[in-house]
Write a protein that holds these residues in place. Structure first.
Motif, PDB file in Angstrom:
ATOM      1  N   HIS A 100      28.647  64.910   7.462  1.00  0.00           N
ATOM      2  CA  HIS A 100      28.934  66.078   6.639  1.00  0.00           C
ATOM      3  C   HIS A 100      27.701  67.064   6.911  1.00  0.00           C
ATOM      4  N   ARG A 134      32.889  74.133   8.080  1.00  0.00           N
ATOM      5  CA  ARG A 134      32.512  73.490   6.826  1.00  0.00           C
ATOM      6  C   ARG A 134      33.228  72.076   6.760  1.00  0.00           C
ATOM      7  N   ALA A 135      34.049  72.015   7.546  1.00  0.00           N
ATOM      8  CA  ALA A 135      34.832  70.410   7.541  1.00  0.00           C
ATOM      9  C   ALA A 135      33.818  69.419   7.875  1.00  0.00           C
ATOM     10  N   ASN A 188      33.910  69.381  16.332  1.00  0.00           N
ATOM     11  CA  ASN A 188      35.472  69.876  16.407  1.00  0.00           C
ATOM     12  C   ASN A 188      35.216  71.223  17.078  1.00  0.00           C
ATOM     13  N   GLU A 228      32.877  65.668   9.633  1.00  0.00           N
ATOM     14  CA  GLU A 228      33.209  65.280  10.942  1.00  0.00           C
ATOM     15  C   GLU A 228      33.413  63.739  10.494  1.00  0.00           C
ATOM     16  N   ASP A 251      36.510  77.646   8.132  1.00  0.00           N
ATOM     17  CA  ASP A 251      37.052  76.434   7.675  1.00  0.00           C
ATOM     18  C   ASP A 251      36.558  75.353   8.467  1.00  0.00           C
ATOM     19  N   GLY A 252      36.646  75.482   9.729  1.00  0.00           N
ATOM     20  CA  GLY A 252      36.339  74.254  10.626  1.00  0.00           C
ATOM     21  C   GLY A 252      34.819  74.053  10.606  1.00  0.00           C
ATOM     22  N   TYR A 269      26.883  77.302   5.614  1.00  0.00           N
ATOM     23  CA  TYR A 269      28.486  76.509   5.306  1.00  0.00           C
ATOM     24  C   TYR A 269      28.692  76.817   3.718  1.00  0.00           C
TER      25      TYR A 269
END
Length: 430
Positions: free
Chosen positions: A397, A390-391, A271, A393, A387-388, A403
């Protein structure tokens, strides 16, 4: 082709605890580790009659995840350094000395007030973005923030030396929010921060903790497996290694350091937040050097501003006729840990008569599988990218101390994210 429920990339503490957790949950896993050993950026070397930590070191009972592991594996903890009888610090252009209490008094109310203010910015330190106020300083570097609040030159020298040591990098490149994140865990208390950030270590060594965790892992841990590509579709994840192996899994956990993440090809691509973090990089590039000094010196703590090669040095062990010290610097490119004369010259900033018998360390920034020390954020990265970052994919993960919503940069943060990733995957598989 190898198939498994979950492929785990990296056998540092995040990868080890994730693989162990998955096994306890009844899931099959395969750990792919590029190095010829487990432990990642934690490495204990027995030298000079002592267990010397080359990487991640410090633990504290405030860190719930690591403390639980120490209890689980019956490991013991001791003070990270000999209790300092004397302190040396460079501030205002000259060398000062005194007791630790006199060092605290020299710091004065203003320095301690800056540290105490961390609680206002981050009242819940285990939630990195849990306060709107932390966002108001995230765009500021440490230097910009200290310029704005107007400390004296001597106060700046002392505080920037402490921050450079915490950051393993230069204060001009690190976010003020990152300093507040560290201080908030000690409620901004000067004395508690010294304990929390560097007060205690594992007697048996971090490598022994990794070994005992490995004993509880049912999964295969494959060493020398350099991951080059991670591809996913609606059916699962395919992971390719440099030697042509392909691992097929339903999910994957990637735990490599941020500075290495860009060397792996992801399809589909990561991302925008992760791509931005890879492009910008985190800011740590420091060094840790062990040195044997001739003579049995009084236990000491030494601090210097980040213009110097070392910003902190402390006596760790005393042996007949010698003292073993650990030194930290914000720029590893300025010193070769094996350069005895160079290390001696740097230590003589505080101890003019110091004689270094030998010295060594590990250059984590030059290590192709780390390329950084402990991860620290630059200005703006917490609010813009965290935030992005840690998100997950899709089926891929991320885990590792960068993170962590809590103890970022510490072993505790790596454990937190590894457990969370494993539990999240198990929930999805169920």
């Amino acid at each position: 082709m190898t198939t498994t429920d979950v492929a785990v990339v990296g056998a540092g503490f995040a990868g080890l605890v994730a693989a162990r957790e998955l096994g306890w949950l009844g899931r099959s896993a395969l750990v792919l580790e590029a190095r010829d050993r487990i432990g990642g950026r934690a490495l204990t070397e027995h030298r000079w009659g002592s267990n010397l930590e080359l990487g991640g070191t410090y633990v504290h009972w405030y860190q719930a995840h690591i403390w639980a592991e120490l209890d689980r594996y019956q490991l013991t903890v001791k003070p990270g350094a000999a209790v300092a009888e004397i302190a040396y610090w460079i501030a205002g252009g000259r060398l000062h000395s005194g007791t630790f209490e006199e060092l605290r008094d020299f710091a004065g109310d203003r320095v301690r007030d800056v540290m105490r203010s961390s609680v206002k910015y981050l009242p819940r330190p285990t939630s990195a973005l849990g306060s709107e106020r932390i966002r108001t300083v995230d765009d500021e570097s440490v230097v910009q923030h200290l310029d704005r609040i107007g400390l004296t030159g001597a106060e700046r020298d002392l505080l920037e030396g402490l921050i450079a040591t915490d950051f393993s990098g230069l204060p001009a490149e690190g976010a003020m929010s990152q300093a507040f994140r560290w201080w908030a865990f000690s409620s901004g208390d000067w004395d508690v921060h010294f304990d929390v950030a560097g007060g205690y270590k594992i007697v048996e060594g971090t490598s022994e903790l990794a070994r005992r965790m490995r004993h509880d892992i049912t999964a295969e841990v494959r060493l020398g497996a350099v991951v080059t590509r991670v591809e996913q579709d609606e059916n699962g994840v395919s992971i390719s290694t440099a030697d042509g192996e392909i691992v097929r899994s339903q999910h994957a956990i990637v735990t490599v350091p941020l500075s290495v993440l860009g060397s792996i090809v992801f399809s589909p691509d990561l991302n925008p937040a992760k791509r931005a973090m890879i492009a910008e990089g985190q800011m740590s590039r420091g060094t840790k050097v062990w040195a044997r000094l001739r003579g049995e010196l009084r236990p000491f703590l030494a601090i210097a501003p980040p213009t110097e090669i070392f910003t902190m040095c402390q006596a760790e062990y005393s042996r007949p006729g010698e003292t073993i010290v650990a030194c930290f610097g914000p720029d590893g490119g300025r010193i070769d840990p094996e350069d005895r004369a160079g290390v001696e010259s740097a230590i003589r900033l505080w101890l003019p008569d110091a004689e270094v018998i030998s010295s060594f360390g590990h250059d984590w920034c030059a290590d192709e599988y780390s390329r950084e020390t402990w991860p620290m954020l630059r200005p703006g990265q917490l609010t813009k990218h965290f935030d992005g970052l840690r998100a997950p994919e899709g089926r891929v993960h991320m885990a590792g101390s960068i993170y962590s919503d809590g103890w970022g940069s510490f072993i505790d943060g790596a454990l937190e994210t590894g457990i969370s990733a494993a539990r999240r995957i198990d929930e999805q598989l169920r």
